[in-house]
Design a protein around this motif. Sequence first.
Motif, PDB file in Angstrom:
ATOM      1  N   ASN A 148       0.810  -1.226   0.000  1.00  0.00           N
ATOM      2  CA  ASN A 148       0.000   0.000   0.000  1.00  0.00           C
ATOM      3  C   ASN A 148       0.846   1.280   0.000  1.00  0.00           C
ATOM      4  O   ASN A 148       0.361   2.340   0.391  1.00  0.00           O
ATOM      5  CB  ASN A 148      -0.969   0.039   1.183  1.00  0.00           C
ATOM      6  N   LEU A 149       2.080   1.233  -0.457  1.00  0.00           N
ATOM      7  CA  LEU A 149       2.888   2.449  -0.541  1.00  0.00           C
ATOM      8  C   LEU A 149       2.332   3.417  -1.579  1.00  0.00           C
ATOM      9  O   LEU A 149       2.635   4.608  -1.532  1.00  0.00           O
ATOM     10  CB  LEU A 149       4.348   2.105  -0.867  1.00  0.00           C
ATOM     11  N   ASP A 150       1.535   2.917  -2.524  1.00  0.00           N
ATOM     12  CA  ASP A 150       0.896   3.781  -3.515  1.00  0.00           C
ATOM     13  C   ASP A 150      -0.524   4.136  -3.094  1.00  0.00           C
ATOM     14  O   ASP A 150      -1.335   4.538  -3.910  1.00  0.00           O
ATOM     15  CB  ASP A 150       0.888   3.104  -4.893  1.00  0.00           C
ATOM     16  N   ASN A 151      -0.852   3.948  -1.829  1.00  0.00           N
ATOM     17  CA  ASN A 151      -2.174   4.228  -1.239  1.00  0.00           C
ATOM     18  C   ASN A 151      -3.346   3.759  -2.101  1.00  0.00           C
ATOM     19  O   ASN A 151      -4.244   4.534  -2.407  1.00  0.00           O
ATOM     20  CB  ASN A 151      -2.318   5.704  -0.824  1.00  0.00           C
ATOM     21  N   SER A 152      -3.320   2.483  -2.456  1.00  0.00           N
ATOM     22  CA  SER A 152      -4.433   1.922  -3.227  1.00  0.00           C
ATOM     23  C   SER A 152      -5.748   1.969  -2.441  1.00  0.00           C
ATOM     24  O   SER A 152      -6.824   2.030  -3.025  1.00  0.00           O
ATOM     25  CB  SER A 152      -4.142   0.475  -3.619  1.00  0.00           C
ATOM     26  N   PHE A 153      -5.672   1.897  -1.115  1.00  0.00           N
ATOM     27  CA  PHE A 153      -6.891   1.975  -0.303  1.00  0.00           C
ATOM     28  C   PHE A 153      -6.644   2.871   0.898  1.00  0.00           C
ATOM     29  O   PHE A 153      -5.520   3.115   1.320  1.00  0.00           O
ATOM     30  CB  PHE A 153      -7.354   0.583   0.154  1.00  0.00           C
ATOM     31  N   ARG A 154      -7.740   3.378   1.463  1.00  0.00           N
ATOM     32  CA  ARG A 154      -7.702   4.226   2.651  1.00  0.00           C
ATOM     33  C   ARG A 154      -8.460   3.530   3.777  1.00  0.00           C
ATOM     34  O   ARG A 154      -9.121   2.515   3.575  1.00  0.00           O
ATOM     35  CB  ARG A 154      -8.329   5.600   2.382  1.00  0.00           C
ATOM     36  N   ALA A 222     -13.668  -0.680   8.561  1.00  0.00           N
ATOM     37  CA  ALA A 222     -12.516   0.167   8.284  1.00  0.00           C
ATOM     38  C   ALA A 222     -12.048   0.091   6.839  1.00  0.00           C
ATOM     39  O   ALA A 222     -11.603   1.082   6.266  1.00  0.00           O
ATOM     40  CB  ALA A 222     -11.369  -0.190   9.224  1.00  0.00           C
ATOM     41  N   VAL A 223     -12.120  -1.107   6.233  1.00  0.00           N
ATOM     42  CA  VAL A 223     -11.637  -1.294   4.865  1.00  0.00           C
ATOM     43  C   VAL A 223     -12.761  -1.846   4.010  1.00  0.00           C
ATOM     44  O   VAL A 223     -13.444  -2.801   4.413  1.00  0.00           O
ATOM     45  CB  VAL A 223     -10.430  -2.250   4.817  1.00  0.00           C
ATOM     46  N   THR A 224     -12.983  -1.251   2.851  1.00  0.00           N
ATOM     47  CA  THR A 224     -14.073  -1.668   1.978  1.00  0.00           C
ATOM     48  C   THR A 224     -13.540  -2.474   0.799  1.00  0.00           C
ATOM     49  O   THR A 224     -12.451  -3.008   0.853  1.00  0.00           O
ATOM     50  CB  THR A 224     -14.857  -0.439   1.493  1.00  0.00           C
ATOM     51  N   SER A 225     -14.294  -2.539  -0.273  1.00  0.00           N
ATOM     52  CA  SER A 225     -13.951  -3.408  -1.396  1.00  0.00           C
ATOM     53  C   SER A 225     -12.732  -2.944  -2.178  1.00  0.00           C
ATOM     54  O   SER A 225     -12.278  -3.639  -3.080  1.00  0.00           O
ATOM     55  CB  SER A 225     -15.146  -3.518  -2.352  1.00  0.00           C
ATOM     56  N   ASP A 226     -12.176  -1.761  -1.846  1.00  0.00           N
ATOM     57  CA  ASP A 226     -10.958  -1.342  -2.536  1.00  0.00           C
ATOM     58  C   ASP A 226      -9.701  -1.926  -1.903  1.00  0.00           C
ATOM     59  O   ASP A 226      -8.593  -1.662  -2.360  1.00  0.00           O
ATOM     60  CB  ASP A 226     -10.854   0.189  -2.598  1.00  0.00           C
ATOM     61  N   ALA A 227      -9.840  -2.751  -0.863  1.00  0.00           N
ATOM     62  CA  ALA A 227      -8.680  -3.402  -0.254  1.00  0.00           C
ATOM     63  C   ALA A 227      -7.970  -4.269  -1.293  1.00  0.00           C
ATOM     64  O   ALA A 227      -8.604  -4.899  -2.143  1.00  0.00           O
ATOM     65  CB  ALA A 227      -9.105  -4.245   0.935  1.00  0.00           C
ATOM     66  N   THR A 228      -6.655  -4.315  -1.219  1.00  0.00           N
ATOM     67  CA  THR A 228      -5.877  -5.062  -2.203  1.00  0.00           C
ATOM     68  C   THR A 228      -6.130  -6.553  -2.107  1.00  0.00           C
ATOM     69  O   THR A 228      -6.197  -7.248  -3.124  1.00  0.00           O
ATOM     70  CB  THR A 228      -4.379  -4.788  -1.989  1.00  0.00           C
TER      71      THR A 228
END
Length: 380
Positions: A148-154, A222-228
């Motif tokens: 997640n260094l490219d902040n794919s998810f928040r 906390a984490v939705t469907s954009d999680a890697t």
Amino acid sequence: MKKLVLSGLSLAVLGGAGAAHAQSTVTLYGLIDAGITYTSNQGGAHNVQETSGAVNGSRWGLRGSEDLGGGLKAIFTLENGFSVATGKLGQNGLEFGRQAFVGLSSDQYGAVTLGRQYDSVVDYLAPLALTGTGSGGTQAAHPFDNDNLDNSFRINNSIKYSSVNYGGFKFGTLYGFSNDAGGFATNRAYSAGASYNYGPLNVAAGYLELNKAGTSYNSSGAVTSDATFTAGTQRTYGAGLNYAFGPAKVGFVFTQTHLYNASSIGASASGTSSGLTLTGGGASFTNYEVNGRYNITPAWSLSAAYTFTDAHLDGVSPKYNQFSLQTAYALSKRTDVYLMGVYQHVSDTGDSGITADINGLSTSSTDSQVAATIGIRHRF
């Protein structure tokens, strides 16, 4: 950037309330990144396509503060992500999918904010990697942006503390609530990070843990469907350093991601069209990145990175070798043009079906993939 400064009287007129002595500022800002990308292999054929955010995700936002006196401020950020190629919202259609938070900031004690926010790995460690900056960006991310260094998810539902700068030392922590009355630990997140700058030397470290980030989890957590990844637990940690001398800067970053009860690598975060199914066991990625940046002139820059990733997935241990190279030329303080190339090769895949997969592009049908992008970025 466009800044609107509203006095206390203006706020009273516009909002119907507010102390007359309070000074508030609201800043409109953004970045638009558009380019033409050639890819050697996407699903078995080469492709030439228009892309948005090959280096930096296109976005616009509002950032504001209100002086409350005594070194205390109320602060907020609302940041939208979008595709300049199609006009569509990013982050799975969220209006302010990149950031949305409000809080208090103290000159003496730091800031506490609540909302949808970046984790501590992104805040502290990512700036030392090429993918976490404007010198490498999306396509230079480690395979699947596994760390997640490219902040794919928040992180949704999060509360964050960010310290002030103590002589070059900064630290922070974040907790993301599951918002589940019957499962406090179901889809929660927490992270911590720190950095220290001493002259030309900058060091940083970060840790992130996601619990129940995809298997029978509460979708409002906390984490939705954009999680890697779809996994019961994800743990990511790493450290890095940069050293600057003259117009040059060199760096090294190490990260590791462990997955437990993993079932898939999602397509939404990495931008790939296929995603990878896992058998539900453990998986891991260990990344070693060496990078460098050099300002040839004040307007002309050159950057490069090599990343070796040692992965363990479903009984195989694929090895990723990735090279990225970028040159950018500033036409003004706010506009630049760039040329970027990325090469990825994966080996030791057995019969797993794993192929090369540069972040943000559809997967290759072979063990190698090359992408080259010529683009323009404008900041406002």
